[in-house]
Design an enzyme around this catalytic site. Structure first.
Site, PDB file in Angstrom:
ATOM      1  N   ASP A  72       0.829  -1.200   0.000  1.00 21.67           N
ATOM      2  CA  ASP A  72       0.000   0.000   0.000  1.00 21.67           C
ATOM      3  C   ASP A  72       0.864   1.250   0.000  1.00 21.67           C
ATOM      4  OD1 ASP A  72       0.809  -0.650   2.653  1.00 21.67           O
ATOM      5  OD2 ASP A  72      -0.721   0.675   3.476  1.00 21.67           O
ATOM      6  N   GLU A 136       0.134  -1.217   5.731  1.00 19.15           N
ATOM      7  CA  GLU A 136       1.168  -0.673   6.613  1.00 19.15           C
ATOM      8  C   GLU A 136       0.991   0.821   6.832  1.00 19.15           C
ATOM      9  OE1 GLU A 136       4.967   1.169   7.878  1.00 19.15           O
ATOM     10  OE2 GLU A 136       3.810   1.540   6.044  1.00 19.15           O
TER      11      GLU A 136
END
Length: 424
Positions: A72, A136
């Site tokens: 991400d 994350e």
């Protein structure tokens, strides 16, 4: 076989903005590359499209090493960029796009290294667990936290891990300093609430929660946190003194950080705790005093200083402001000095004779916090040789994020040495 720059570019083209549409396309691409190399990736989701990929490669020792990265990225406004942040274009020797540094470039290096090993028939010297994670850039609830709680068995036998925010070069005279992270500050994201008495904005306030909260936030924002030298940061300062030929004055660390420039960036945020107000929410009409006001604060604390940090926060907030945690994570640290740190350093110096590896503590946080929960010691090691004019820290969440192709290629060589134990 795709080059590391091509893999990086491909990954960037998947818009995995968090929050957004999820990591699934990038995860499927990653799983396909691993499967084509003969591996058997495990793909799972904590929520629809919040996808993580884990694969294990048998090595000469069952003592496993985890190499993890996240798929991400944070948002990017195309209007602010030189080129579209999800183009993955390669211009002037750099791969451009959101995630080039944080951290699709590192994921690409890992993939290129293991795919190259597979193509050459090389076996890692110890079992490898590869994890390409979701979420994350938020709390990790849909990524690393989910992985260690619901898929704990995938990490059996893992004793150590490597991931982002370490192993990059910082130019210093005739040397290149490579900080290897052996710890990171803990996270205390807090929601603050002040309650009061609602009323008309034209009348003298009885108990205005907006004013109460603003005064508390002012105390937090203006607080001068004392210097606290942890052993790892003290070791870094000693090493920097040896590299530069001038001892770092421990009584003037803020001034020393400014004097040392890029090298000072390795410790200026790691010598004290911090708390930054980041969000405010109060009221619904200009002539109405609301009954509540809310704010959010990003708090960070050094290893071993959690209680001191929270006690100070409570003193600054005062009795009329309550706090609750949006996210609370301990400050993990890894052994230093250690044989594994020496292995990481050795892989760097074998590829760069000018390398000076040093210990380092990250100002922010990574998925290492989740893996620390199950006893895995995390090191920040995503090796990159960088151009002296590239502001590495400025690339994180910044505009025109980019990574040099030659830096990625260097990283693949270093990782291959580390994973295979190659000494030639």
């Amino acid at each position: 076989m795709k080059s590391v720059a091509e893999i990086c570019s491909d990954l960037i083209r998947f818009d995995t903005t968090n929050p957004g549409s999820g990591e699934r396309p990038a995860a499927e691409y990653t799983a396909t590359l691993l499967a084509d190399a003969g591996l058997e990736p495990v793909v799972f989701e904590a929520a629809p499209k919040r996808t993580t990929v884990v694969a294990r490669i048998a090595g000469d020792s069952p003592d496993a090493l985890l190499v993890h990265g996240h798929l991400d990225v944070v948002p990017a406004d195309p209007a602010e960029w030189r080129m579209h942040p999800f183009s993955g274009e390669i211009v002037d020797g750099c791969v451009y796009g959101r995630g080039a540094v944080d951290m699709k470039g590192s994921c690409a290096m890992t993939l290129a290294a293991v795919l190259g090993m597979a193509a050459r028939g090389e076996r890692p010297r110890r079992d490898l667990v590869l994890a390409f994670l979701a979420d994350e850039e938020a709390t990790g609830d849909h990524g690393s936290r989910h992985a260690v709680t619901e898929h704990r068995e995938l990490f059996d036998g893992v004793s150590e891990a490597i991931s982002e925010s370490g192993g990059f070069s910082v130019a210093s005279g005739g040397h290149r300093v490579y900080p290897i992270a052996v710890g990171e500050r803990g996270t205390a994201w807090m929601k603050l609430t002040a309650h009061g008495v609602a009323g008309h904005g034209s009348r003298p306030p009885v108990d205005n929660p907006v004013a109460t909260l603003v005064h508390a936030l002012s105390r937090v924002a203006s607080h001068r946190w004392p210097v606290r030298l942890t052993p790892s940061v003290a070791a870094l300062l000693k090493e920097l003194g040896e590299v530069t030929g001038r001892p770092v004055d421990l009584d003037r660390l803020d001034e020393e950080a400014a004097r040392l420039g890029p090298l000072g960036s390795l410790f200026k945020s790691q010598i004290r705790n911090s708390a930054n107000p980041t969000m405010l929410d109060a009221g619904y009409k200009v002539n109405v005093v609301p009954s509540t006001a809310e704010a959010h604060v990003d708090g960070r604390y050094l290893p071993g200083l959690r209680e001191e940090f929270l006690e100070t926060i409570d003193e600054l907030l005062g009795a009329k402001v309550t706090r609750e945690f949006v996210n609370l994570e301990d400050a993990p640290d890894a052994p230093y000095p250690s044989a594994f740190f020496d292995e990481l350093a050795g892989a760097l110096t074998a590829e760069d004779p000018l390398a000076r590896p040093v210990p380092y503590v990250m100002a922010g946080g990574t998925d290492a916090k989740s893996f620390a929960r199950i006893g895995i010691k995390g090191y920040g090691f995503a090796p990159l040789m960088l151009r002296p004019d590239l502001d590495y820290f400025g690339m994180f969440h910044g505009k025109d994020e980019r990574v040099p192709v030659e830096g990625l290629e260097f990283g693949v060589r270093v990782l291959t040495r580390l994973l295979t134990g190659r000494t030639d």
